[in-house]
Scaffold this motif. Structure first.
Motif, PDB file in Angstrom:
ATOM      1  N   PHE A   4       0.851  -1.202   0.000  1.00 40.58           N
ATOM      2  CA  PHE A   4       0.000   0.000   0.000  1.00 40.58           C
ATOM      3  C   PHE A   4       0.878   1.240   0.000  1.00 40.58           C
ATOM      4  N   ILE A  28      -1.069  -6.835  -3.425  1.00 43.73           N
ATOM      5  CA  ILE A  28      -2.335  -6.503  -2.766  1.00 43.73           C
ATOM      6  C   ILE A  28      -3.504  -7.267  -3.378  1.00 43.73           C
ATOM      7  N   LEU A  29      -3.360  -7.748  -4.608  1.00 44.74           N
ATOM      8  CA  LEU A  29      -4.470  -8.499  -5.198  1.00 44.74           C
ATOM      9  C   LEU A  29      -4.326 -10.005  -4.998  1.00 44.74           C
ATOM     10  N   PRO A  48      -4.665 -11.584  -0.566  1.00 43.96           N
ATOM     11  CA  PRO A  48      -5.937 -11.911   0.084  1.00 43.96           C
ATOM     12  C   PRO A  48      -6.354 -13.353  -0.127  1.00 43.96           C
ATOM     13  N   ILE A  84      -7.204 -15.668   3.137  1.00 42.52           N
ATOM     14  CA  ILE A  84      -8.485 -16.324   3.404  1.00 42.52           C
ATOM     15  C   ILE A  84      -8.309 -17.835   3.465  1.00 42.52           C
ATOM     16  N   GLU A 138      -9.289 -20.025   6.643  1.00 44.67           N
ATOM     17  CA  GLU A 138     -10.172 -21.193   6.585  1.00 44.67           C
ATOM     18  C   GLU A 138      -9.470 -22.416   7.168  1.00 44.67           C
ATOM     19  N   PHE A 194      -6.248  -0.193  -0.275  1.00 47.43           N
ATOM     20  CA  PHE A 194      -6.673  -1.175   0.717  1.00 47.43           C
ATOM     21  C   PHE A 194      -8.027  -1.773   0.343  1.00 47.43           C
ATOM     22  N   GLY A 234      -9.332  -2.035  -2.611  1.00 46.12           N
ATOM     23  CA  GLY A 234      -9.138  -2.939  -3.744  1.00 46.12           C
ATOM     24  C   GLY A 234      -8.694  -4.308  -3.261  1.00 46.12           C
ATOM     25  N   SER A 235      -7.773  -4.290  -2.293  1.00 47.92           N
ATOM     26  CA  SER A 235      -7.282  -5.544  -1.731  1.00 47.92           C
ATOM     27  C   SER A 235      -8.397  -6.268  -0.979  1.00 47.92           C
ATOM     28  N   MET A 284     -10.661  -8.486  -2.850  1.00 42.58           N
ATOM     29  CA  MET A 284     -10.173  -9.836  -3.110  1.00 42.58           C
ATOM     30  C   MET A 284     -10.398 -10.743  -1.899  1.00 42.58           C
ATOM     31  N   PHE A 285     -10.302 -10.177  -0.679  1.00 35.94           N
ATOM     32  CA  PHE A 285     -10.605 -10.978   0.522  1.00 35.94           C
ATOM     33  C   PHE A 285     -12.030 -11.513   0.429  1.00 35.94           C
ATOM     34  N   THR A 289     -12.702 -14.033  -2.388  1.00 43.14           N
ATOM     35  CA  THR A 289     -12.304 -15.411  -2.079  1.00 43.14           C
ATOM     36  C   THR A 289     -13.349 -16.095  -1.199  1.00 43.14           C
ATOM     37  N   LEU A 290     -13.823 -15.364  -0.186  1.00 42.19           N
ATOM     38  CA  LEU A 290     -14.809 -15.971   0.722  1.00 42.19           C
ATOM     39  C   LEU A 290     -16.117 -16.265   0.009  1.00 42.19           C
TER      40      LEU A 290
END
Lengths: 648, 215
Positions: A194, A228-229, A232, A236, A240, B30, B32-33, B36-37, B40-41
């Motif tokens: 960031f 940053i892409l 995540p 996750i 999980e 942030f 944008g990131s 993606m979190f 995914t969920l």
């Protein structure tokens, strides 16, 4: 220092709460407190580099243990489980604790200098990402000392290896340490990214348009977006997994309806962009070095940038080529196969551009250039085997064999590590102020180049004749011994080369006999070479006004109208932000909280002081929140410097 | 932004190459990131939704469990809180502290109502007689719906809770007498986060709840 400085407190700063718990170190701190509270991007870069070099040696020792175990058939240097732990720790360490932070070291140190900025956009957040990285490295390696030892699940942590029911050791904590350390490292990478994105987009010197940015800075930007892409997805997936292990959810539990296959998708949807996160910084470094030592401007600047962006973009669309043998069906495998072949095109464009840069140039073979050339050749071999794997039938043959090990080590050592070493030999004089011994540097290159090829080239052949990877030992009669012994000898040569290299890097900061570097020892082209070595704390005494792409070169050789001009210094001088304890406190809080979440049983610190995991987590969490609140209340603070124009 | 606001920001916020303040670029990166979190969920939930439509040999009808009226109400409340947030940002830009305080208060209350509904919903689902949905089972049999449902909506709930804590921080700060128009940018970043969390719910609500009634 001849600079006059005044204490500075604007009315706004005064109105902020002054912390009594963590009083802010003033302007004139030195020694340990300086390094613990620093917010200077250059010091942070050095700390990143030093820590990563330590982990490089640690991961290297793990690799040598693996190679010793494979010296001959049925060796017993390591037990089965120890072997699995070694390749898990080796992989995780090298990817997350060596290559990524070494890249981050250069991002931190070099990128702000290349765009004419005095620091990154959020200096304290930068410090936090450093401490998070170190906390993550500690968390991972603490696993050696607890139940089950370090994780034995591979750096990919495939389900159901991570399922608690299939643990080899009762109450195995290895995978928990692995999960939480990757989470902290993820925070470190995200915060840093960031920061870099904001810095590159927003803090360029006047005249430094996007298409004048040095290629290394461009690659920093692209890698930051990839991070940053892509992160995540693994964050996750790990969350999980944590729920599966701790609270009994069924995400990857095939006995209760979960699909282990999903883990592979989530892991590789992160894992493949990660490959480009590892290699693009090295490509950026090489794109800086080759023009300098060929005495020519970079050939096809726009194409190199565009190819980098395309690689980053397409990197998100090829992850399933890691899973061709899992039975995804014909359509999916074909689509991913074609996309994987396509991604070779922008990579090839870059290689031709580097060759085009050297073509007709007056090439000097100094150590950085040797490593850069090593990068191109070795990366090409790794790239070719990569294209072979994009074909599904060939991949099915190579899957889980040593051929794959050869492939990705050609990309990650021959590619990424050679590129990063090139960066060290190129930029360390800027960081330490002293030139390194060329002869020793060339010895390091020779040892590494020979050792690396002797280690990994035979692995292509070993894989083709059927040696499986991730396997503790092999039986007599397969004919694996000879080439394994050659590979092991090569690995030790490579290890010696890297060890001498690391010694040379560290030594260059302390050895006063080395020659002074001066501003521009290589006659290089970009903005950081207009500054003194080592760089002053404020970087630029006057913000430069950029007139062309290769500004340092134009300043020396270009026509007058292309020379950089300087902005005048305002009444406030150069505003320097204050040191701060808050990032360290926040990171320590996070670290303690994670340990609390990890432990399942009571911990005895001393005979009388006993803490439950719950209490440790609460204590850590409180410290974490305290750190953030103090951070928000203390504000940027700062003091002003008035350097003379000549002092930069 | 009014002229007074622009002047007071001058010292804090140096000129940037794009003219957009650094903190705002950071916040957008942030968010944008964060997309993606949640991406995914939500993908995890959608993948398992059809694969695990049965419990043992019985077809699973999650509608037996869902209380769509309650969830629709809490959705409405959460979306309405965005209006308060927008008004709070507008008020602080104009330097109207009283109005800012009230609007922050409103956002906190509505966010709190949403969280309370979620806590009630989770408790209710876990203990529903004959229909117990836990993290690992449905009606006492091993199942994945509970895992994806609780972790997805729980992650969103955590985001809302962090937002509420952030807003409470601002509310407390507004009583210290130090809050001024120079904090407008920081409040606006908080607002960006709050709106984003709302937008994510606009996706989660149809995908997790409404779709069960349609397909």
């Amino acid at each position: 220092m001849a600079t006059e400085s005044i204490d500075y407190a604007s009315p706004d700063t005064k109105s902020k709460v002054e912390s009594k718990i963590f009083p802010r170190p003033g302007q004139h701190v030195s020694g340990l407190v300086d390094w613990l509270t620093t917010i200077d991007h250059k010091k942070i870069g050095l700390l990143y580099g030093l820590t990563a070099l330590f982990f490089l040696l640690l991961g290297g020792v793990e690799a040598l243990l693996i190679r010793s175990q494979l010296w001959s058939h049925n060796m017993e240097v390591l037990t089965n489980r120890e072997y699995n732990q070694m390749f898990t720790m080796h992989g995780t360490t090298m990817v997350f604790l060596v290559i990524m932070p070494l890249s981050a070291a250069f991002f931190n140190f070099i990128m702000p200098l290349q765009i004419g900025a005095r620091d990154v956009a959020f200096p304290r957040m930068n410090t936090l990402s450093l401490w998070c990285f170190i906390a993550g490295g500690l968390t991972l390696n603490l696993s050696w000392f607890f139940t089950g030892g370090s994780p034995a699940i591979g750096w990919f942590g495939y389900a159901p290896l991570t399922d608690t029911r299939f643990a080899e050791v009762m109450g195995d904590m290895g995978p928990d340490f692995w999960v939480f350390s990757l989470q902290i490292l993820g925070i470190a990478s995200l915060l840093a990214s960031f920061n870099f994105i904001t810095t590159i987009i927003n803090m360029r010197a006047p005249g430094m348009t996007m298409m004048r940015l040095p290629v290394f800075t461009w690659m920093t930007l692209i890698v930051s977006f990839l991070i940053i892409l892509a992160f995540p997805a693994i964050t996750i997936a790990l969350a999980e997994l944590m729920f599966d292990r701790t609270y009994g959810t069924n995400f990857f539990d095939f006995l209760e309806g979960g699909k282990p296959h999903l883990w592979q998708h989530l892991f590789w949807i992160f894992g493949h962009p990660e490959v480009y996160i590892l290699i693009l910084p090295a490509m950026g470094i090489v794109s800086e070095i080759i023009p300098v030592f060929s005495r020519k401007p970079l050939f096809g600047y726009g194409l190199i940038i565009f190819s980098g962006a395309i690689i980053g973009f397409m990197g998100f669309a090829v992850w399933s080529h890691h899973m061709f043998t899992t039975g995804m069906g014909v359509v999916a495998t074909s689509a991913f196969s074609i996309l994987t072949m396509l991604i070779a095109i922008p990579t090839g464009i870059k290689i031709f551009n580097w060759i085009g840069t050297m073509w007709g140039g007056r090439i000097r073979f100094d150590t950085p250039m040797l490593f850069a050339l090593g990068f191109i050749t070795m990366f090409m071999i790794g790239g070719f085997t990569g294209i072979m794997h994009s074909s599904v039938p060939i991949d099915a043959q190579h899957q889980d064999s040593y051929f794959v090990v050869a492939h990705f080590h050609y990309v990650l050592i021959g590619g990424a590590l050679f590129g990063l070493f090139a960066g060290f030999y190129f930029w360390l004089p800027k960081m330490s102020g002293r030139l390194m011994n060329e002869k020793l540097g060339k010895l390091v290159f020779t040892l590494m180049f020979i050792g690396f090829n002797v280690t990994f080239f035979p692995m292509h052949y070993l894989g083709m004749i059927g040696q499986p990877r991730r396997t503790h030992s092999y039986n007599e009669g397969h004919g694996f011994e000879t080439w394994n012994q050659i590979a092991t000898i090569g690995a030790f040569v490579l290890g010696v080369g890297i060890a001498i290299g690391v010694y040379q890097f560290v030594n260059s900061f302390f050895n006063k006999k080395l020659k002074r570097a001066g501003k521009n020892p290589w006659d290089a082209r970009t903005l950081e070479w207009t500054l003194s070595s080592p760089v002053k704390e404020y970087n630029f005494a006057r913000t430069p006004i950029i007139k062309s792409r290769d500004q340092a070169w134009e300043n020396n050789y270009g026509p007058k109208e292309k020379h950089a001009q300087k902005e005048t210094l305002g009444d406030h001088g150069v505003h320097m932000p204050d040191h701060s304890w808050c990032p360290l406190v926040t990171a320590v809080g996070l670290f303690v909280m994670v340990l609390g979440l990890l432990f399942r049983q009571t911990i005895e610190f001393a005979e009388k002081f006993v803490a439950t995991p719950y209490e440790i987590a609460i204590a850590g969490g409180s410290l974490f929140i305290l750190g953030i609140v103090m951070w928000a209340l203390e504000g940027p603070g700062g003091y002003h410097l008035f350097p003379k124009e000549s002092e930069e | 932004m009014s002229e007074a606001a622009a002047n007071s920001l001058e010292h804090h916020e140096p000129e940037t190459s794009t003219g957009i303040p650094n903190k705002k670029v950071l916040m957008w990166a942030f968010l944008g990131s964060d997309c993606m979190f949640f991406g995914t969920l939500i993908s995890t939930h959608l993948i398992y939704r059809k694969i695990s439509a049965t419990v043992g040999s019985n077809y699973l009808d999650i509608r037996d469990l869902f209380d769509i009226e309650l969830t629709s109400f809490s959705t409405f409340v959460l979306l309405a809180s965005s209006l308060f947030m927008a008004l709070a940002v507008s008020a602080i830009h104009k330097g109207n502290l009283t109005s800012t305080r009230w609007m922050l208060f409103g956002t906190i209350i509505f966010g709190g109502i949403f969280l309370a509904c979620q806590v009630y919903e989770f408790t209710h689902f876990v203990h529903a007689p004959g229909n117990e949905l836990t993290l690992s089972s449905y009606r006492g049999e091993p199942h994945v719906f509970g895992s994806t449902f609780y972790v997805l909506t729980g992650t969103h709930g955590t985001h809302v809770a962090i937002g509420v804590l952030w807003l409470v921080g601002w509310l407390i700060y507004s009583f210290t007498g130090k809050m001024s128009v120079s904090d407008a940018l920081d409040v606006e970043c908080c607002g960006l986060y709050w709106h984003f969390v709302d937008i994510v719910w606009i996706i989660i609500f149809p995908v997790v709840y409404l779709m069960e009634y349609a397909f």
